[in-house]
Design an enzyme around this catalytic site. Structure first.
Site, PDB file in Angstrom:
ATOM      1  N   GLN A   1       0.834  -1.205   0.000  1.00  0.00           N
ATOM      2  CA  GLN A   1       0.000   0.000   0.000  1.00  0.00           C
ATOM      3  C   GLN A   1       0.866   1.251   0.000  1.00  0.00           C
ATOM      4  O   GLN A   1       1.036   1.907   1.026  1.00  0.00           O
ATOM      5  CB  GLN A   1      -0.889  -0.031   1.258  1.00  0.00           C
ATOM      6  CG  GLN A   1      -1.909   1.047   1.339  1.00  0.00           C
ATOM      7  CD  GLN A   1      -3.092   0.785   0.456  1.00  0.00           C
ATOM      8  OE1 GLN A   1      -3.562  -0.334   0.365  1.00  0.00           O
ATOM      9  NE2 GLN A   1      -3.571   1.802  -0.202  1.00  0.00           N
ATOM     10  N   PHE A   2       1.403   1.622  -1.161  1.00  0.00           N
ATOM     11  CA  PHE A   2       2.272   2.793  -1.237  1.00  0.00           C
ATOM     12  C   PHE A   2       1.546   4.084  -0.872  1.00  0.00           C
ATOM     13  O   PHE A   2       2.168   5.051  -0.431  1.00  0.00           O
ATOM     14  CB  PHE A   2       2.922   2.910  -2.618  1.00  0.00           C
ATOM     15  CG  PHE A   2       2.037   3.493  -3.677  1.00  0.00           C
ATOM     16  CD1 PHE A   2       2.081   4.854  -3.957  1.00  0.00           C
ATOM     17  CD2 PHE A   2       1.161   2.691  -4.394  1.00  0.00           C
ATOM     18  CE1 PHE A   2       1.264   5.396  -4.943  1.00  0.00           C
ATOM     19  CE2 PHE A   2       0.350   3.222  -5.376  1.00  0.00           C
ATOM     20  CZ  PHE A   2       0.394   4.587  -5.653  1.00  0.00           C
ATOM     21  N   THR A   3       0.224   4.111  -0.997  1.00  0.00           N
ATOM     22  CA  THR A   3      -0.520   5.346  -0.731  1.00  0.00           C
ATOM     23  C   THR A   3      -0.485   5.756   0.743  1.00  0.00           C
ATOM     24  O   THR A   3      -0.855   6.873   1.077  1.00  0.00           O
ATOM     25  CB  THR A   3      -1.981   5.245  -1.212  1.00  0.00           C
ATOM     26  OG1 THR A   3      -2.627   4.173  -0.533  1.00  0.00           O
ATOM     27  CG2 THR A   3      -2.039   5.035  -2.716  1.00  0.00           C
TER      28      THR A   3
END
Length: 146
Positions: free
Chosen positions: A78-80
């Site tokens: 989950q880079f966000t």
């Protein structure tokens, strides 16, 4: 690293309509990796999360860990989580590690969880995923490396 930890009764992840990972009771982890993260941060997070006392004991108190409960993990990259929304209306993702670096740390983290005897199901790194879960409690925490 930054990880959103959600206690769940059941969870699954699909990519292009196909189930890639599915668990019964345990934890759903949304895993974010930043530039400074490496093996040491992955090890810290694996130890921390598997031993968090966030499951209820027979008295109804949060005194048991995932290891005590023999729970499973659904791990989703989950880079966000490293999106910066302080300026403007579009998140800035400069604090997220580049995919080649992030994937190595993410894989190492999941390997360490498995070495602790935890069943780990995963999404597909970098893919658009549909994540479904029944949040138990609800219990949701954000855990970060020091």
């Amino acid at each position: 690293m930054k990880i959103v930890v959600q206690r769940s009764k059941e969870a699954s992840v699909k990519v292009d309509g196909e189930v890639k990972g599915q668990i019964d009771a345990g934890l759903v982890l949304l895993v974010g990796v930043t530039h400074e993260d490496g093996p040491q941060e992955a090890a810290y997070m694996a130890e921390k999360i598997t031993n968090l006392r966030i499951f209820e004991d027979e008295s109804g108190k949060m005194n048991e860990s995932l290891l005590d409960q023999k729970g499973q993990i659904l791990s989703i990259s989950q880079f966000t989580l490293y999106g910066d929304t302080k300026k403007g209306r579009r998140p800035n993702f400069m604090n997220a590690a580049k995919p080649d670096v992030a994937e190595k740390v993410y894989d190492a983290f999941n390997d360490l969880l498995e070495q602790k005897g935890v069943v780990v199901e995963k999404g597909v790194f970098g893919a658009m995923m549909d994540v479904s879960l029944v949040n138990d409690g609800p219990v949701t925490l954000i855990v970060e490396t020091p």
